[in-house]
Design an enzyme around this catalytic site. Sequence first.
Site, PDB file in Angstrom:
ATOM      1  N   ARG A  45       0.747  -1.095  -0.234  1.00 20.59           N
ATOM      2  CA  ARG A  45       0.114   0.032   0.114  1.00 20.59           C
ATOM      3  C   ARG A  45       0.829   1.242   0.075  1.00 20.59           C
ATOM      4  NH1 ARG A  45      -1.244   2.075   4.591  1.00 20.59           N
ATOM      5  NH2 ARG A  45      -1.840   0.175   5.649  1.00 20.59           N
ATOM      6  N   TYR A  97     -17.100  16.632 -14.143  1.00 22.77           N
ATOM      7  CA  TYR A  97     -17.590  15.140 -13.935  1.00 22.77           C
ATOM      8  C   TYR A  97     -18.536  15.104 -13.006  1.00 22.77           C
ATOM      9  CZ  TYR A  97     -17.233  10.031 -14.040  1.00 22.77           C
ATOM     10  OH  TYR A  97     -17.644   8.584 -13.819  1.00 22.77           O
ATOM     11  N   ASP A 169      -8.742  18.648 -13.660  1.00 23.44           N
ATOM     12  CA  ASP A 169      -9.059  17.425 -14.112  1.00 23.44           C
ATOM     13  C   ASP A 169      -8.665  17.136 -15.695  1.00 23.44           C
ATOM     14  OD1 ASP A 169     -10.002  14.978 -15.277  1.00 23.44           O
ATOM     15  OD2 ASP A 169     -11.657  15.081 -14.001  1.00 23.44           O
TER      16      ASP A 169
END
Length: 380
Positions: A45, A97, A169
Amino acid sequence: MKLATQLLHGGISEDPTTGATSMPIYMASTFHQHKIGQAPWEYSRTGNPTRQAVEALVADIEQGTAGFAFASGSAAIMTVFSLFSAGDHIIVGDDVYGGTFRLLNQVLSRLGITFTVVDTRDLNAVTAALTPATKAIYLETPTNPLLRVTDIQAIAAIAREHGLLSIIDNTFASPIVQQPLTLGVDIVLHSASKYLGGHSDVIAGVVAVKDAQLAERLGFLQNAIGAILAPQESWLLQRGIKTLQLRMQAHLANTEKLFSFLKAQPAVAKLYYPGDPDNPDYAIAKKQMHGFGAMLSFELQPGLDPQVFVEHLQLITLAESLGALESLIEIPALMTHGAIPREIRLQNGIQDELIRLSVGVEDITDLKADLKAGFDAVMQ
Ligand SMILES: *Cc1c(COP(=O)(O)O)cnc(C)c1O
């Protein structure tokens, strides 16, 4: 190194232990620490060699210093928003989005983070939305599905002047078309499920930054939240990125041709494409984009049924998503933007007759023939 070369030789393009020219998929959750505190890898991780390779590649191709890979674009966005705290305010582009709005409306608002939605093309509106609690400006350009273009440099300047983070983005453009970090933006992110992956076979998200302190904060959040990209997906993503330049060249060339083709169709009432010289955003698009992207939206004449159109296509796939090798088409009002109440959707300029096309790399003759079948069907 030029971008086309970086795609192949940037990041960590070779396995340091074996010299393998394709980074192996390191399927390991944990690593033997021969000496405590001195092991290069501890736990996947926190860090995994395959993920690190794609993260370094993403940093390079966005001209950043650090990259981060996540389990999805949404996970990347949530991790970036986790930089903020209760009481903070964010200025958000009005055409972002749908999943980003969902996070803001239904998750972050519960955590005490507030936001104001503005058309970020209007710089006065952006400045007017500033409050003493504002911490960031978050936007997309070109937007979805109307492909509106915001002046990235101007937004970055406003953010800098007021001590805010600017976040873009960049999914719809890809780093081939637009590199926001070079225009002064602090954080660039992608749904890598689209152009970066490119083959409709991986869900992933990435973030890149230049600033070392910001990189450290994001690295902390990535590990703390744990929405990381797994080794198999990391490998698929770096494999996709290798051909990004080649794919985008083909996407962009087809899009320019389809723009001219669609412009000549009597059934088309309105075309949305940043490369249209008649588009009000054209000058800004020309200034900040290399090529105008491979998304096209168009409205059929009032009364023509977009559903009849898309259902008569044989080749172009009726599907959500974008940025795939194969052309994808959808009706925003019924699909990607179907959750928005009709009245608000119309207010935002998304008509019922609007069709969004993600132009693929098929032969242009076949694409035109397919679209012609759709036009023939609606004009009957
Ligand atoms: C698809 C998309 C997202 C969400 O990414 P996922 O990988 O589906 O989670 C975010 N932003 C934009 C612009 C997208 O198109």
